[in-house]
Enzyme design. Sequence first.
Site, short mmCIF file in Angstrom:
data_model
loop_
_atom_site.label_atom_id
_atom_site.label_comp_id
_atom_site.label_asym_id
_atom_site.label_seq_id
_atom_site.Cartn_x
_atom_site.Cartn_y
_atom_site.Cartn_z
N TYR A 109 1.79 -2.69 11.72
CA TYR A 109 0.80 -2.01 10.88
C TYR A 109 -0.21 -3.02 10.39
CZ TYR A 109 -1.30 0.79 7.16
OH TYR A 109 -2.18 1.47 6.36
N LYS A 130 -2.25 -8.07 -0.56
CA LYS A 130 -1.10 -7.90 -1.46
C LYS A 130 -0.94 -9.06 -2.48
CE LYS A 130 0.67 -4.33 1.36
NZ LYS A 130 0.83 -4.10 2.76
N ASP A 174 -1.08 -11.53 10.93
CA ASP A 174 -1.30 -10.64 9.79
C ASP A 174 -0.21 -10.93 8.76
OD1 ASP A 174 -1.65 -8.70 7.94
OD2 ASP A 174 -1.77 -7.03 9.35
C1 LIG Z 1 -0.36 -3.39 3.67
C2 LIG Z 1 -0.72 -3.99 4.97
C3 LIG Z 1 -2.03 -3.96 5.46
C4 LIG Z 1 -3.12 -3.14 4.81
O1 LIG Z 1 -3.43 -3.60 3.55
P1 LIG Z 1 -4.16 -2.60 2.53
O2 LIG Z 1 -4.46 -3.44 1.34
O3 LIG Z 1 -3.21 -1.48 2.28
O4 LIG Z 1 -5.39 -2.12 3.22
C5 LIG Z 1 -2.32 -4.67 6.61
N1 LIG Z 1 -1.37 -5.37 7.25
C6 LIG Z 1 -0.10 -5.42 6.82
C7 LIG Z 1 0.91 -6.25 7.56
C8 LIG Z 1 0.27 -4.72 5.67
O5 LIG Z 1 1.54 -4.74 5.26
#
Ligand SMILES: *Cc1c(COP(=O)(O)O)cnc(C)c1O
Length: 444
Positions: A143, A264, A235
């Site tokens: 994701y 985050k 990521d």
């Molecule tokens: C949460 C998440 C995102 C997206 O971040 P948002 O602040 O919700 O847009 C992208 N990559 C990973 C691995 C995530 O856990």
Amino acid sequence: MNHERSRALYGRALSVLPGGVNSAVRAAPQPYPLFVERGDGGHVIDADGNRYVDWVMGLGPLLLGHDTPEPVQSAIQSRAAEGPMYGMPTELEIEHAEFVCRHVPSVEMLRFVNSGTEATVSAVRLARAVTGRNKIVVMQGGYHGAQESTLVEGTADDPAPSSAGIPRSFAEETIPIPFNDVEAARDAFRNHGDDIAGVLVEPVQANMGIVYPQDGYHDSLRELCDEYGSLLLFDEVITGFRVGGLHCAQGKFDVDPDVTTFGKIVGGGYPVGAIGGKTEYIEEFTPTGDVFQAGTFSGHPVTMAAGLETLKFCAEHDVYDHVDSIGTQLREGLSELLEDHAPEYTVVGTDSLFKVVFTRTETDPQDCANGCRQDPTCSRFGACPKRGTDTADAETERYARLFRPAMIEEGVLVSQNQFEANFVSYGHTESDVEETLEAYKHAL
Ligand SMILES: *Cc1c(COP(=O)(O)O)cnc(C)c1O
């Protein structure tokens, strides 16, 4: 347990917010989501006044728990008192970027944005610009936020949008492969190498179960990217400043990505994202380069204050020792419980991430008591989820309809569906661990 007020609020919400929520996953809980009144350390209190041990923890950002320690709190308040934002740079942005560059091995330069999604969108654009190529390799079950290039399912030969509203032609530029499968990555490069701009990968898959990388997996991706002139994009929106502490997952696994996305934790609980990496790449963003990148709220002073003070607090206190130790206690405790109560289930997670995946094959759970490490010599190796998509074959309905509601009755909030991780914070205590293990025992 009384949830009348949550139920009434949900009724009201359904009229003005689609599904009653502002982010899809929040509507997953059955039969309706609990509305939150406030947080307290490792706990939340819902709209009906019920108190829970909270392992949702904002879905990852709240490394310190719901109570921000004094230096963090006062930095946030003093910034907010000086006016919300300016559309002009502040010293705080430099200080925060310096902190990140000092601690994260591969990061020399950084652009702050407002969400993880924005970060991955910009990282993909950057990789395409730098290489002059279009295709992005992603992991099935990974994701990267709500973005067009990665909301893609299917296989390398047959990718398709995983959401309505995304043109098929966009999905055709994405190559979804299985995580932890070096041969599949090699095939993707053999077939498309000259068109691959980059590989975008969560170092630990943490949005569909928690899947640890097999030994050497990321090194293989690094080598393939080098061989074909593609960028390795990590990521670290979840793993950043959680897995591997201040050095992040790339430090833990000793991998050198070209570009890293953050989100985050790096905003200390406020909306944030960031794209970091080698200067030669990050300078490709406007105004130094040609890759357009901008944002009204980017580098927001309150976010910068919250993020920087949070990370400084982590550097100066035993935050990672504490959260990792609670994580270990939970994973080991759960492994022990499963032996008696559900030997087919798998404990996953690392550092301050934990989860029980409701897998279906019964095996000996003993080798991997502290969470699955994808170790081929482990007696459970045949049964553990090797990639995010394997989690989809677990008992998701049981989780949603029976297990999670039972945990709520026990006063414990675990992830809102079978796929997401549980997050340990500095606000959690050993008595929260005991209460949680007891709850699992009754709810499993
Ligand atoms: C949460 C998440 C995102 C997206 O971040 P948002 O602040 O919700 O847009 C992208 N990559 C990973 C691995 C995530 O856990």
